[in-house]
Design an enzyme around this catalytic site. Structure first.
Site, PDB file in Angstrom:
ATOM      1  CE  LYS A 270      -4.027   1.548   2.766  1.00 27.93           C
ATOM      2  NZ  LYS A 270      -4.867   1.131   3.912  1.00 27.93           N
TER       3      LYS A 270
ATOM      4  CB  SER B 121      -8.178   2.692   2.903  1.00 28.97           C
ATOM      5  OG  SER B 121      -7.298   2.256   3.922  1.00 28.97           O
TER       6      SER B 121
ATOM      7  CB  SER C  37      -8.236  -0.385   5.685  1.00 30.54           C
ATOM      8  OG  SER C  37      -9.095   0.720   5.784  1.00 30.54           O
TER       9      SER C  37
END
Length: 464
Positions: free
Chosen positions: A81, A157, A181
């Site tokens: 990420k 996310s 997330s």
């Protein structure tokens, strides 16, 4: 291993490289080629670190030829990420504003530890802006798409982390989880995800969202992959007081212990899946395979989730106040409005939220005195279509974005370890949460491994 299956689990890739069945360079070139072909469809990657990856792969191959022992993840492609520091790149955290930052001078600590274990970083991944998102619809980099149906959300996310693992772009990925997330994208994309206990894995070298709720953890296509990555990343580090002094507690050897003697129950009450057919079927399948006939309720779940909303808003808003004043138009409007709301919340609300959180944690502690592992839904439904603004839950029309995380947020609010497990089914993926008491990641992974072994849970490759 003959040839290279892009959906092979990380542990198989590492074994093939270690035995010389395939070279690390071949593995990495294949992964980079697949990113070039498939990423335009799923939009999981924002940065590709090809030169670095190939150089590391060649070094691994040279070590093997020289007869040196290879580390446990040698040659395994990993992507992270883009809130993780990647040396030479600005840590964008899904935002437009952060692209003006100077490039990171070193990798985040967890990347360093995976690299030391032989994993090869191939790039940074799409995410919701500043991690404040459950959909994966980034206003600056575009929506990340679900590999099982590209008209649908990947979840957020850590959208790119779930999609990249699910699409066969990287054998391991890293994400963050503040309110769900890791578990939401894992559920939507049909992969395994681990949210460790708060304070277990260091966050040093990552861009924060909400300090008292932030966790980092891995995604993979098998439980063994999660265990290998988790074991490689453990240990305290300078820069994160939350994990100071925690001992390293490897879990890999516990995976084959089975479930005999474990007290396993299903979470009911707030976590009841009435009117949610896919989630209900997933929980029933997992509970049935585990022989979990008992259902337990925990007091104060709605209150604990409300406290998490307040804490998230206040802490995240404080981090962005300067840019809210000077660069408000460079935020995604939805993210900006949530930060602005948090900035205006009265101080006593935050103090009260922390008190409620402590009380709520004690309610779960009472349950774990009688139960070892809890099973709960991960998401109330499979992935909605991209752009979906409202959903019907229990007969009520509700906003999509916040309520995707209705089952994950109450668990991360008190930092419990959770393994998100994809339950095998026809149609779009959906998962369950396997939850244990603090510091018992071994139990989460042990139960997840049993479900995988029994064929109830597991990764199913999409057609792309």
């Amino acid at each position: 291993m003959t040839g290279l299956d892009p959906f092979a689990p990380a542990w198989q890739v590492a074994e093939a490289v270690a035995t010389g069945t395939i070279t690390a360079e071949e593995v990495v070139r294949s992964a980079l080629d697949r990113v070039a072909t498939v990423n335009p469809v799923v939009n999981a990657f924002t940065d590709v670190t090809a030169e670095r990856a190939l150089a590391q792969a060649r070094a691994i191959d040279a070590d093997r030829v020289a007869g040196k022992p290879l580390p446990m993840l040698a040659g395994v492609p990993v992507a992270v990420k883009n809130l993780f520091d990647i040396q030479g790149l600005p840590t964008r955290a899904g935002s437009k504003i952060n692209r003006d930052l100077a490039p990171a001078t070193r990798d985040g600590v967890l990347i360093e530890r995976l690299t030391a274990a032989g994993a090869v970083l191939i790039g940074g991944l799409n995410m919701g802006e500043y991690a404040y998102d459950f959909t994966g619809e980034n206003a600056h980099d575009g929506a990340c798409r679900n590999p099982h149906d590209t008209t649908r959300m990947a979840g957020g996310s850590s959208s790119g982390s779930g999609a990249a693992a699910g699409a066969g772009l990287a054998a391991l990925t890293l994400g963050s989880d503040t309110n769900g997330s890791i578990r939401v994208p894992a559920s939507f994309c049909g992969v395994f995800g681990l949210k460790p206990t708060y304070g277990r894995l260091t966050r040093a070298g990552s861009f924060p969202f909400c300090d008292s709720l932030d966790h980092l953890g891995p995604f993979g296509r098998s439980v063994r992959d999660l265990a290998l990555a988790y074991d490689a990343m453990q240990g305290p580090a300078d820069g994160d007081l939350a994990c100071a002094g925690r001992p390293v507690e490897p879990v890999l050897r516990s995976l084959d212990a089975g479930i005999a003697g474990l007290r396993i129950a299903t979470l009911g009450g707030y976590f009841d899946t009435e009117g949610m057919p896919e989630a209900h079927a997933a929980v029933r399948a997992a509970a049935g395979a585990l022989g979990a006939t008992r259902t337990v309720e925990v007091a104060g779940v709605a209150e604990g989730r409300a406290a998490a909303f307040v804490i998230t808003n206040v802490e995240s808003a404080a981090l962005h106040l300067k840019n809210l004043r000077s660069r408000r138009d460079d935020f995604d409007p939805d993210t900006r409005d949530r930060f602005l709301a948090g900035a205006m919340l009265p101080g006593p609300w935050y103090a009260r939220a922390q008190q409620v959180r402590a009380w709520y944690r004690a309610q779960f502690a009472e349950v774990f005195a009688e139960v070892d592992v809890l099973i709960a839904p991960a998401t109330p439904f499979p992935a909605p279509e991209i752009g979906c603004r409202t959903v019907t839950i229990r007969g009520r029309e509700m906003l999509t974005r916040p309520n995707i995380g209705m089952f994950t947020q109450p668990i991360s609010a008190i930092g419990l370890p959770v393994c998100a497990v994809p339950v095998r089914r026809d149609g779009l993926p959906i998962g369950v949460q396997v939850i244990a008491a603090p510091w018992r990641e071994d139990l989460c992974l042990r139960v997840a491994a049993w479900l995988e072994k029994e064929g109830v849970a597991g990764f199913t490759a999409p057609t792309l």
